[in-house]
Design a protein around this motif. Structure first.
Motif, short mmCIF file in Angstrom:
data_model
loop_
_atom_site.label_atom_id
_atom_site.label_comp_id
_atom_site.label_asym_id
_atom_site.label_seq_id
_atom_site.Cartn_x
_atom_site.Cartn_y
_atom_site.Cartn_z
N LYS A 186 5.14 -2.56 52.11
CA LYS A 186 5.41 -1.68 50.87
C LYS A 186 6.15 -0.47 50.79
N ILE A 196 6.40 -0.67 44.19
CA ILE A 196 7.27 0.33 45.01
C ILE A 196 8.06 1.03 43.75
N LYS A 233 12.53 -2.10 41.23
CA LYS A 233 13.16 -3.09 42.53
C LYS A 233 14.29 -3.03 43.00
N HIS A 293 9.38 1.28 50.03
CA HIS A 293 9.26 2.44 49.07
C HIS A 293 10.05 3.46 49.48
#
Ligand code: ASP
Length: 422
Positions: free
Chosen positions: A6, A422, A262, A10
């Motif tokens: 994750k 994110i 996203k 990000h």
């Protein structure tokens, strides 16, 4: 998804956005200082050109293997062949409706703001449109005679047809089919991994490509066309955030904020490459792994969408038609507007997902409506910049469409969609 993944995803998105902004600033500065010859040779034509071209080539390199392998896996996993027809029908319906809405929105804005009404035709516009192939030939050409030729030429529709035929045959041959499908599934993982590895270089690739465009593109061409430019940008932004936002919220029933968060990495790649085709590997990877659309739908919807679903291109063509009519003092009837909606929908379907093709297929729309094709010469100067934005809208339409079909087929993974901060 693990915590580290994750975080790294990000960080990657943030790095991509930094690459994009840095490229923009760098390019604009180079353009503004009217650079010395050595900068043009070694920086713009050297470093930026080489870096951007290598990144673009690497993206394109993955398109054919990815579409072929992924679609064979998707079609091979469908237990019921009839399902392909239903998914295809749903997708076509979504593509047509959203594209027609996009043009209607574009026409409405162009009629309200009248970008061409006070335009003085003091420039002698010139543009010779190339011949477009006939409709009958276009339909026949969807069916490949040689799969290797289709792949060598990167002919997406032919590859799609071959991969679907191959994929749906696999379950019909028992154990041998199962073994082959398992191999294709393994291959799919490898190609997807290659996409992810390439994404690590995306911030640099995007920096090079954007810096090069803005270093070469002065804003002086923009001034006389500012009204046209702003109307296209406004229509693109409204479609991107309002229309798709409403579709996501009320039809697909998903939280739009998560989608845009996203999807911003994909938007940055589309913006910098100006090519839905080159962005395809990243779109597919994001739609499957971050948004929760299963491979059996994404592998079909995304390549097809990148080839025929172009809402952003249709928007430009709608505004451009009205602008050219106004600039030449030609009154358009209600029938002409309807004709623009129909022909721009068809023209956007015929537009390949590569830079600058939308302005060429615009000739088809103008011809059908009886507007002067040489009017394209007026707007071509600002088209490079608009191409970047409209490509981002084009790829968003494909991803929203994939989510819509997956939700309608009850195959959408809400856990994946919601589970990412994110
Ligand atoms: N560059 C656009 C795309 O790849 C097509 C176009 O409008 O020129 O989606």
């Amino acid at each position: 998804m693990t915590k580290e993944k994750k975080l790294s995803s990000h960080r990657l998105t943030v790095r991509i956005l930094i690459g994009m902004v840095a490229g923009l600033i760098f390019g604009v500065v180079i353009n503004a200082i009217s650079p010395a010859e050595w900068i043009e040779i070694y920086v713009t034509g050297g470093l930026l050109h080489i870096g951007g071209s290598i990144f673009l080539a690497s993206l394109k390199l993955l398109v054919v293997p990815l579409v072929l392998v992924s679609l064979i896996c998707g079609a091979g996993a469908l237990e019921d062949v009839k399902k392909i027809g239903r998914i295809g029908g749903r997708m076509m319906c979504y593509y047509m409706c959203t594209t027609a809405t996009a043009i209607a929105l574009a026409l409405l804005l162009a009629l309200l703001i009248q970008p061409g009404s006070d335009f003085h035709l003091d420039t002698t516009a010139s543009f010779t449109a190339p011949e477009t192939p006939s409709f009958v030939q276009t339909v026949i050409d969807i069916f490949p005679t040689n799969p290797v030729k289709a792949m060598a030429e990167g002919n997406m529709l032919q590859i799609i047809v071959f991969a679907i035929l191959f994929g749906i045959t696999l379950p019909m041959v028992g154990e041998a089919g199962k073994r082959l499908l398992a191999i294709f599934n393994d291959l799919n993982e490898v190609v997807m991994k290659m996409v992810m590895l390439l994404m690590e270089f995306a911030p640099y690739g995007i920096f090079f490509m954007i810096a090069k465009v803005f270093a070469g593109q002065g804003f002086s061409a923009l001034l006389p066309m500012l009204k046209y430019f702003l109307v296209v940008v406004a229509a693109l932004l409204l479609h991107e955030f309002l229309v798709f936002g409403l579709i996501l919220k009320f039809i697909v029933r998903l939280n739009p904020a998560i989608f845009y968060k996203k999807f911003r990495g994909v938007l940055a790649v589309a913006f910098s490459t100006s090519s839905s085709g080159a962005t395809l590997p990243i779109t597919l990877e994001t739609v499957e792994h971050d948004l929760g659309v299963p491979n059996s739908i994404a592998s079909f919807a995304i390549p097809l969408g990148a080839t025929i679903n172009m809402d952003g291109t249709a928007i430009m063509q709608g505004v451009a038609s009205v602008f050219i009519a106004q600039a030449y003092g030609i009154d358009l009837s209600l029938t002409s507007y309807l004709l623009i909606i129909v022909t721009a929908t068809l023209a956007s379907i015929g537009t390949a997902g590569v830079p600058g093709v939308g302005i060429i297929t615009l000739a088809m729309v103008l011809r059908q409506v009886g507007l002067p094709v040489e009017g394209i010469g007026l707007i071509i100067g600002v088209d490079r910049l608009l191409d970047m934005l409209r490509t981002a809208v084009n790829v968003t339409g494909d991803a929203v469409g994939a989510c819509y079909v997956a939700r309608a087929e009850k195959q959408f993974d809400l856990n994946i969609y919601n589970n990412e901060k994110i």
